[in-house]
Design a protein around this motif. Structure first.
Motif, short mmCIF file in Angstrom:
data_model
loop_
_atom_site.label_atom_id
_atom_site.label_comp_id
_atom_site.label_asym_id
_atom_site.label_seq_id
_atom_site.Cartn_x
_atom_site.Cartn_y
_atom_site.Cartn_z
N LEU A 23 -0.21 -13.40 30.79
CA LEU A 23 -1.48 -12.71 31.01
C LEU A 23 -1.39 -11.71 32.16
O LEU A 23 -1.99 -10.64 32.11
CB LEU A 23 -2.59 -13.72 31.31
N LEU A 109 -8.66 -11.65 25.13
CA LEU A 109 -9.44 -12.82 25.54
C LEU A 109 -10.90 -12.66 25.10
O LEU A 109 -11.52 -13.61 24.61
CB LEU A 109 -9.37 -13.00 27.05
N ASN A 113 -12.78 -14.96 22.27
CA ASN A 113 -14.03 -15.60 22.64
C ASN A 113 -15.11 -15.30 21.61
O ASN A 113 -15.85 -16.20 21.18
CB ASN A 113 -14.47 -15.08 24.02
N LEU A 119 -10.45 -21.38 24.56
CA LEU A 119 -9.27 -20.92 25.29
C LEU A 119 -8.98 -21.84 26.47
O LEU A 119 -9.90 -22.33 27.13
CB LEU A 119 -9.48 -19.49 25.80
N ILE A 139 -10.76 -12.98 34.91
CA ILE A 139 -10.61 -13.70 33.64
C ILE A 139 -10.93 -15.18 33.76
O ILE A 139 -10.70 -15.96 32.83
CB ILE A 139 -9.19 -13.52 33.04
N TYR A 142 -13.14 -17.21 30.99
CA TYR A 142 -12.73 -17.33 29.59
C TYR A 142 -12.19 -18.71 29.21
O TYR A 142 -12.12 -19.04 28.03
CB TYR A 142 -11.66 -16.28 29.25
N PHE A 143 -11.80 -19.51 30.20
CA PHE A 143 -11.05 -20.73 29.90
C PHE A 143 -11.90 -21.98 30.03
O PHE A 143 -12.54 -22.22 31.04
CB PHE A 143 -9.82 -20.82 30.80
#
Length: 230
Positions: A23, A109, A113, A119, A139, A142-143
């Motif tokens: 990433l 990402l 999504n 993710l 970022i 996103y996870f």
């Protein structure tokens, strides 16, 4: 792509990502930290190209490889601990500076999504550094789950971190895919019973990621969208 492959990919609910070399390009910060550490210990500095070959197995291995190169032999436990302490302090001072995402990462990402994929991030980097780096890169939102190299007793290429993510998020390994740049990612994914995408642009000890035989080899992370939209 054969129809049976399309059907398998249509069942993918969880995408697990590596961090460094996948990433973001963290080589500049790791290079700086290694050289700060070496300078403090009285050793000569090394090039970014050399440090790139040392990345991938977590901070302990990175420090061990740097010390072995400087000393000409494997460091003692005392030397390793002192150097690791120096590296951590140095990396703390530079880890969030001028972070560069690889091309297409943010869009990928975001689109995953939007597709409803879950993710997760599984890195061998010590966890203490990870949240701030993700936030600085923009970022972190996103996870659904993030693991560092010291979050569990095992790290990649052991499959335990990937399986832990699956268990935590209640998603079976066969409904997950791993995306990374090194053979550690490929070996971990295969041992966990999940498919794996190998990216060509990261840090794989100077070797071609295709040699590790991932299920797919991509030159750009956005190719993942084409796979998962199939």
């Amino acid at each position: 792509m054969p129809s049976n492959e399309i059907n398998k990919l249509s069942n993918i609910q969880l995408v697990q990502f590596d961090l460094d070399g996948t990433l973001l390009d963290s080589l500049p910060q790791l290079w700086q930290a290694v050289n700060i550490m070496l300078n403090q210990l009285g050793f000569a500095q090394v090039t970014a190209e050399v440090v790139q070959l040392w990345i991938g197995n977590g901070a302990d291995k990175l420090v061990e490889r740097a010390l072995t190169d400087a000393l000409g032999q494997t460091p003692s436990e005392r030397e390793q601990q002192a150097a690791r302490s120096g590296f951590d302090a140095a990396y703390d001072s530079v880890a969030e500076h001028k972070i560069v995402l690889y091309p297409g990462v943010l869009d990928t990402l975001s689109q995953l999504n939007a597709l409803g994929k879950t993710l997760a991030l599984v890195t061998n980097k010590p966890y203490r550094f990870v949240p701030a780096i993700l936030a600085s890169a923009g970022i972190d939102g996103y996870f659904s789950h993030v693991l560092g190299g010291d979050s569990l007793a095992q790290k990649k290429p052991d499959p335990a971190p990937l399986l832990h993510v699956c268990q935590t998020l209640n998603i079976a390994p066969e409904h997950s895919i791993m995306v990374g740049d090194s053979e550690n990612d490929v070996l971990a994914a295969k041992a966990a019973g999940m498919r794996v995408v190998g990216l060509t642009y990261g840090y794989n000890y100077g070797r071609n990621i295709a040699d590790s035989k991932p299920d797919w080899v991509l030159d750009n992370i956005q190719g993942l969208l084409d796979l998962l939209k199939s």
